[in-house]
Design a protein around this motif. Sequence first.
Motif, PDB file in Angstrom:
ATOM      1  N   GLY A  74       0.830  -1.206   0.000  1.00  0.00           N
ATOM      2  CA  GLY A  74       0.000   0.000   0.000  1.00  0.00           C
ATOM      3  C   GLY A  74       0.856   1.244   0.000  1.00  0.00           C
ATOM      4  N   GLN A  75       0.300   2.331   0.536  1.00  0.00           N
ATOM      5  CA  GLN A  75       1.035   3.590   0.600  1.00  0.00           C
ATOM      6  C   GLN A  75       1.047   4.110   2.029  1.00  0.00           C
ATOM      7  N   SER A  76       2.159   4.769   2.382  1.00  0.00           N
ATOM      8  CA  SER A  76       2.244   5.360   3.715  1.00  0.00           C
ATOM      9  C   SER A  76       1.184   6.450   3.843  1.00  0.00           C
ATOM     10  N   ILE A  77       0.587   6.542   5.024  1.00  0.00           N
ATOM     11  CA  ILE A  77      -0.557   7.443   5.226  1.00  0.00           C
ATOM     12  C   ILE A  77      -0.142   8.899   5.132  1.00  0.00           C
ATOM     13  N   LEU A  78       0.975   9.260   5.750  1.00  0.00           N
ATOM     14  CA  LEU A  78       1.356  10.674   5.801  1.00  0.00           C
ATOM     15  C   LEU A  78       2.048  11.132   4.525  1.00  0.00           C
ATOM     16  N   GLU A  79       2.931  10.288   3.948  1.00  0.00           N
ATOM     17  CA  GLU A  79       3.762  10.750   2.826  1.00  0.00           C
ATOM     18  C   GLU A  79       3.300  10.232   1.477  1.00  0.00           C
ATOM     19  N   ASN A  80       2.263   9.341   1.456  1.00  0.00           N
ATOM     20  CA  ASN A  80       1.808   8.710   0.205  1.00  0.00           C
ATOM     21  C   ASN A  80       2.962   8.031  -0.527  1.00  0.00           C
ATOM     22  N   GLN A  81       3.852   7.445   0.237  1.00  0.00           N
ATOM     23  CA  GLN A  81       5.019   6.773  -0.313  1.00  0.00           C
ATOM     24  C   GLN A  81       4.704   5.281  -0.460  1.00  0.00           C
ATOM     25  N   PRO A  82       5.014   4.648  -1.611  1.00  0.00           N
ATOM     26  CA  PRO A  82       4.776   3.206  -1.751  1.00  0.00           C
ATOM     27  C   PRO A  82       5.519   2.432  -0.666  1.00  0.00           C
ATOM     28  N   VAL A  83       4.826   1.463  -0.053  1.00  0.00           N
ATOM     29  CA  VAL A  83       5.419   0.654   1.010  1.00  0.00           C
ATOM     30  C   VAL A  83       5.613  -0.763   0.494  1.00  0.00           C
ATOM     31  N   GLU A  84       6.847  -1.217   0.493  1.00  0.00           N
ATOM     32  CA  GLU A  84       7.190  -2.560   0.024  1.00  0.00           C
ATOM     33  C   GLU A  84       7.538  -3.456   1.217  1.00  0.00           C
ATOM     34  N   LEU A  85       7.203  -4.731   1.096  1.00  0.00           N
ATOM     35  CA  LEU A  85       7.576  -5.715   2.097  1.00  0.00           C
ATOM     36  C   LEU A  85       8.543  -6.708   1.454  1.00  0.00           C
ATOM     37  N   ASN A  86       9.688  -6.878   2.081  1.00  0.00           N
ATOM     38  CA  ASN A  86      10.645  -7.849   1.578  1.00  0.00           C
ATOM     39  C   ASN A  86      10.118  -9.255   1.850  1.00  0.00           C
ATOM     40  N   ILE A  87      10.039 -10.080   0.834  1.00  0.00           N
ATOM     41  CA  ILE A  87       9.457 -11.420   0.970  1.00  0.00           C
ATOM     42  C   ILE A  87      10.222 -12.256   1.982  1.00  0.00           C
ATOM     43  N   ASN A  88      11.536 -12.187   1.968  1.00  0.00           N
ATOM     44  CA  ASN A  88      12.333 -13.019   2.875  1.00  0.00           C
ATOM     45  C   ASN A  88      12.124 -12.648   4.331  1.00  0.00           C
ATOM     46  N   THR A  89      12.247 -11.367   4.650  1.00  0.00           N
ATOM     47  CA  THR A  89      12.189 -10.953   6.051  1.00  0.00           C
ATOM     48  C   THR A  89      10.772 -10.940   6.597  1.00  0.00           C
ATOM     49  N   PHE A  90       9.771 -10.860   5.711  1.00  0.00           N
ATOM     50  CA  PHE A  90       8.386 -10.803   6.198  1.00  0.00           C
ATOM     51  C   PHE A  90       7.754 -12.194   6.259  1.00  0.00           C
ATOM     52  N   THR A 117       5.048  -3.067  11.788  1.00  0.00           N
ATOM     53  CA  THR A 117       6.289  -2.961  12.545  1.00  0.00           C
ATOM     54  C   THR A 117       6.839  -4.354  12.801  1.00  0.00           C
ATOM     55  N   GLY A 118       8.131  -4.432  13.037  1.00  0.00           N
ATOM     56  CA  GLY A 118       8.742  -5.727  13.295  1.00  0.00           C
ATOM     57  C   GLY A 118      10.076  -5.873  12.605  1.00  0.00           C
ATOM     58  N   SER A 119      10.548  -7.101  12.523  1.00  0.00           N
ATOM     59  CA  SER A 119      11.888  -7.357  11.994  1.00  0.00           C
ATOM     60  C   SER A 119      12.014  -7.050  10.505  1.00  0.00           C
ATOM     61  N   ALA A 120      10.887  -7.025   9.781  1.00  0.00           N
ATOM     62  CA  ALA A 120      10.944  -6.748   8.346  1.00  0.00           C
ATOM     63  C   ALA A 120      10.952  -5.251   8.044  1.00  0.00           C
ATOM     64  N   MET A 121      10.686  -4.412   9.059  1.00  0.00           N
ATOM     65  CA  MET A 121      10.596  -2.963   8.856  1.00  0.00           C
ATOM     66  C   MET A 121      11.675  -2.277   9.682  1.00  0.00           C
ATOM     67  N   GLN A 122      12.380  -1.350   9.072  1.00  0.00           N
ATOM     68  CA  GLN A 122      13.403  -0.626   9.828  1.00  0.00           C
ATOM     69  C   GLN A 122      12.775   0.349  10.812  1.00  0.00           C
ATOM     70  N   ILE A 123      11.629   0.922  10.434  1.00  0.00           N
ATOM     71  CA  ILE A 123      10.888   1.788  11.335  1.00  0.00           C
ATOM     72  C   ILE A 123       9.411   1.450  11.198  1.00  0.00           C
ATOM     73  N   PRO A 124       8.595   1.703  12.238  1.00  0.00           N
ATOM     74  CA  PRO A 124       7.151   1.487  12.097  1.00  0.00           C
ATOM     75  C   PRO A 124       6.593   2.356  10.974  1.00  0.00           C
TER      76      PRO A 124
END
Length: 620
Positions: free
Chosen positions: A141-157, A583-590
């Motif tokens: 999806g997109q970040s709520i405040l910045e409308n930035q595309p949010v990607e999830l790394n398949i391995n870490t997630f 949030t979690g090990s797959a994300m550097q920041i919430p």
Amino acid sequence: MQLTKRIGVIVGVDGPVASVGVYNMSNASEIIWFGDILTGPKIGALLTINQNDVKIIASVITEKVIDQQNTIRSTEFDNRYKKDSINRVIQLKTRGVIIDNTFQVTSSYVPMIGNEVTLTTKKELGEIYSVDKTTGSINIGQSILENQPVELNINTFFASHIGIFGNTGSGKSNTLQRLYFDLFHSKYKNRIFQKSQFFIIDFNGEYTGKQFDIGDKKKVFTLSTRSAGDKVFITKDYLFDADILSTLFSATAATQAPFLKKAVSLFNEKYDDMNFEFGRFVCGTLKKILTSGSSANQDSIQDWIQSCKKYVQDGSIYSEIDKIQFNSTYENYYIDTTNGKMYFNAGSEGAISDSDWIGLKGEEIEKALSNYWKSSNRTPIEKLAVFLDFQKVHRTAWGKINRDYLNPLFHRIDSVFTSLTKVIEVVDDVEDKYDPVNVFSLVHTNQEIKRVIPMMLSKMFYDFQKENTTGHGITKTKHLIIDEAHNILNNQETNFGDTWQDYRLRTFEEIIKEGRKFGFFLTISSQRPADISPTILSQVHNYVVHRLVNDRDLRMLENTMPTLDRSSFQMIPSLGKGEAVITGSAMQIPVFVKIPKIKDKEVRPASDDVVLTDLWGIDE
């Protein structure tokens, strides 16, 4: 080099929190800067602290104004909070740094007084939200405040334990579906189903349609205890385990569990014996009772006959044994015949003559019982049921066990077996019985099956994965997905006894503690995280949290999500539909993200809100 929008300077530092004196009082939530729309310095927004060549990234946690010209002790109040008198101060919490165009979480750099603060640029946001796409990622999806595309790394997630939480209607079912739908349609889709299996425990029947949309690689098991339905496959060795059965039947530790352990062990031994004659085996108990005199419980004869009639309904074969009586004077059994009384003498165990046994129609009874056992229509569960019934007679006939202690157990056994025979097929091997994606719908089952089947399947799949990988390395993975997980992971469940609760929690706690090293990954989704075992929640690696308002749920997550700071946590109750914090090990920041709803109604989970006005229509 792109110019940055300078907004203030660090005027105070207190650990990870820095105070910023803002240059002007602009309260614009968005600022246009050289053609880019940047997020203004509002709560939750990211800002950049410039320290030589290092860019420290921080988020806004508070903001306030201070009076620069007057104090509370001043007698001149007419200047207070006027344009030239006040200044805006915001507080930032450090999230990480950008060094050489790469974002990383580190404590090597901290804000210092005098560092200038700028709005975070689009380029910097891209570096913050970037993931290693060389190993594969999906867009969530997109970040709520910045409308930035949010990607999830398949391995870490996905190579982790995942928790998805949110109130009813917050969008958690859509998120669960979206995560795996996008994974199944990623560039790895041709190999995913060769190397991985997915098992979905579906309590509400939300994923039995076109959800996941992967053609013939998906199998749906619609279980039902009300009418004919599908059956799941359980291995014989796994189901007929004394510890598991003791748990299923809530057997007491003092009497019932030891009885089950011995009886099930004997059953397993006899079940695999191709030459086993069941009729002769159980009729041996009858012969022993008849020749034991008063040393046998007088009720045991009727117990044996009633057990026999329960499974063989041919009334003609009971015409003689129904006549058996006990002579209290001589303390032995007898029957009246046309030639007088036929006695079975005490102390002559096994000494019933062939002619007397034929006269009792014993051979007919033996044959009928053996035919029942050998019938091709007889399921392993039915065989275990009849075996346990006769073992109960055998173990109580001579007072080894008080029959009153076992009767409650057999009431539960009858109830559980009645349900299990409708939903379970016992097989020797399940290797080819399940597809790459398997959905187990429990919406039409009773509460007994809802608590038993998820635990049994989960334990079986985990044990197989553990056995196949130990000492061999991980070449395949299994992924267990439990929707409405509070139904099975509730640590306050007491309706079925402590034994059941302890075994269930031990099973899932082992899975979530040890599963990752064996390539077994758990995804849980729930609207009530407070009802889930804290041990299980604390082992979740990645969280997707939608709107939650219940204080107990919020406190539970606050204690188990170490990667979410207080200011971000406080935003959870105000999230809109489809909005979540990841949030979690797959994300550097919430990251607060808006997860789009799946457009195709047939592919969405069957959890959409009812539109009453469409349902009712308009009166003409």
